[in-house]
Motif scaffolding. Structure first.
Motif, PDB file in Angstrom:
ATOM      1  N   ASN A  33      61.311  34.690-112.625  1.00 65.02           N
ATOM      2  CA  ASN A  33      60.007  34.606-112.969  1.00 65.02           C
ATOM      3  C   ASN A  33      58.959  34.871-111.685  1.00 65.02           C
ATOM      4  O   ASN A  33      57.927  34.635-111.598  1.00 65.02           O
ATOM      5  CB  ASN A  33      59.643  33.139-113.782  1.00 65.02           C
ATOM      6  CG  ASN A  33      59.719  32.211-112.607  1.00 65.02           C
ATOM      7  OD1 ASN A  33      60.574  32.026-111.710  1.00 65.02           O
ATOM      8  ND2 ASN A  33      58.894  31.125-112.786  1.00 65.02           N
ATOM      9  N   GLY A  53      58.281  36.902-118.755  1.00 61.93           N
ATOM     10  CA  GLY A  53      57.077  36.587-118.547  1.00 61.93           C
ATOM     11  C   GLY A  53      56.258  35.394-118.941  1.00 61.93           C
ATOM     12  O   GLY A  53      57.054  34.733-119.532  1.00 61.93           O
ATOM     13  N   ARG A  55      52.356  33.112-118.294  1.00 65.38           N
ATOM     14  CA  ARG A  55      50.908  33.150-117.600  1.00 65.38           C
ATOM     15  C   ARG A  55      51.350  33.419-116.090  1.00 65.38           C
ATOM     16  O   ARG A  55      52.223  32.722-115.493  1.00 65.38           O
ATOM     17  CB  ARG A  55      50.219  31.803-117.769  1.00 65.38           C
ATOM     18  CG  ARG A  55      49.001  31.845-117.098  1.00 65.38           C
ATOM     19  CD  ARG A  55      48.098  30.303-117.286  1.00 65.38           C
ATOM     20  NE  ARG A  55      48.674  29.295-116.901  1.00 65.38           N
ATOM     21  CZ  ARG A  55      48.908  29.123-115.354  1.00 65.38           C
ATOM     22  NH1 ARG A  55      48.013  29.365-114.577  1.00 65.38           N
ATOM     23  NH2 ARG A  55      49.429  27.890-115.205  1.00 65.38           N
ATOM     24  N   VAL A  56      50.581  34.281-115.497  1.00 63.93           N
ATOM     25  CA  VAL A  56      50.832  34.514-113.991  1.00 63.93           C
ATOM     26  C   VAL A  56      50.000  33.471-113.114  1.00 63.93           C
ATOM     27  O   VAL A  56      48.771  33.296-113.397  1.00 63.93           O
ATOM     28  CB  VAL A  56      50.215  36.057-113.849  1.00 63.93           C
ATOM     29  CG1 VAL A  56      50.309  36.100-112.196  1.00 63.93           C
ATOM     30  CG2 VAL A  56      51.172  36.991-114.452  1.00 63.93           C
ATOM     31  N   SER A  62      54.160  34.089-109.587  1.00 64.89           N
ATOM     32  CA  SER A  62      55.179  33.835-110.732  1.00 64.89           C
ATOM     33  C   SER A  62      54.589  33.696-112.131  1.00 64.89           C
ATOM     34  O   SER A  62      53.203  33.472-112.080  1.00 64.89           O
ATOM     35  CB  SER A  62      55.952  32.614-110.117  1.00 64.89           C
ATOM     36  OG  SER A  62      55.297  31.379-110.303  1.00 64.89           O
ATOM     37  N   THR A  63      55.487  33.653-112.987  1.00 63.87           N
ATOM     38  CA  THR A  63      55.075  33.507-114.202  1.00 63.87           C
ATOM     39  C   THR A  63      55.335  31.904-114.489  1.00 63.87           C
ATOM     40  O   THR A  63      56.558  31.574-114.317  1.00 63.87           O
ATOM     41  CB  THR A  63      55.587  34.384-115.356  1.00 63.87           C
ATOM     42  OG1 THR A  63      57.063  34.509-115.194  1.00 63.87           O
ATOM     43  CG2 THR A  63      54.886  35.569-114.840  1.00 63.87           C
ATOM     44  N   MET A  68      56.756  31.188-121.045  1.00 61.25           N
ATOM     45  CA  MET A  68      58.038  31.493-120.170  1.00 61.25           C
ATOM     46  C   MET A  68      59.164  30.813-120.406  1.00 61.25           C
ATOM     47  O   MET A  68      60.083  31.364-120.496  1.00 61.25           O
ATOM     48  CB  MET A  68      57.465  31.316-118.885  1.00 61.25           C
ATOM     49  CG  MET A  68      58.313  31.338-117.667  1.00 61.25           C
ATOM     50  SD  MET A  68      59.560  32.901-117.495  1.00 61.25           S
ATOM     51  CE  MET A  68      60.506  32.292-116.287  1.00 61.25           C
TER      52      MET A  68
END
Length: 173
Positions: A33, A53, A55-56, A62-63, A68
């Motif tokens: 991630n 993937g 939320r960044v 990272s995600t 995720m």
């Protein structure tokens, strides 16, 4: 780590240092991630690479989050290498970021073996959100900077410790 395994590399600078060690493996599948790690490993065609993937988290590159975590739960991992910014004897692995918790736990749930990879400089720190007890990992991998009295207490409490010596430093026994 052997070839033909599926390995999860959690986000973080410590595990970012592990990524180059994987270049010599063939047939290895790496799931991460971490955006920086994904870019680094994308340069090596001998590795199968999955970036999962969600939320960044821009600060951590990272995600994170439940989206995720759901993606990770769809995988069969042989090994999960979990990072932490804080760990101690009583509270285990913790983080100051709530959105990281479900990702770390999901990787641990679906992995045949999970390891906490934690620098000794992070020992004694406590984050707001609990990830897991130290005994919830197959082993804790740390550097030789962990005081021997702390290492002895952890082992007496059932924690399996593995030493990864810092460059130029001897490993503790």
């Amino acid at each position: 780590m052997g070839n033909d395994q599926v390995v999860y590399l959690d986000a973080g600078t410590t595990l970012g240092q592990v990524a180059p060690l994987l270049w010599s493996h063939t047939g290895l599948t790496v799931v991460t991630n971490d955006l920086t790690t994904a870019v680094l490993l994308s340069e090596h065609p001998g590795l199968e690479l999955y970036h999962v993937g969600g939320r960044v988290d821009r600060a951590n590159r990272s995600t994170v989050g439940e989206l995720m975590a759901r993606a990770v739960r769809e995988l069969n991992l042989d090994v999960a290498l979990i990072s932490t910014s804080s760990w101690d004897e009583q509270r285990g692995s913790t983080t100051p970021h709530e959105a990281k918790v479900p990702v770390k736990r999901a990787a641990m749930e679906v992995a045949a073996r999970s390891y906490l990879v934690a620098g000794s400089d992070k020992y004694g720190r406590v984050g707001t959100f609990r990830v897991a007890d130290l005994t919830g990992f197959d082993a804790v991998v740390t550097d030789s900077g962990l005081p021997s009295a702390v290492a002895a207490r952890l082992r007496a409490g059932g924690v399996v410790l593995r030493a990864a010596p810092a460059p130029g430093a001897p490993a503790y026994a």
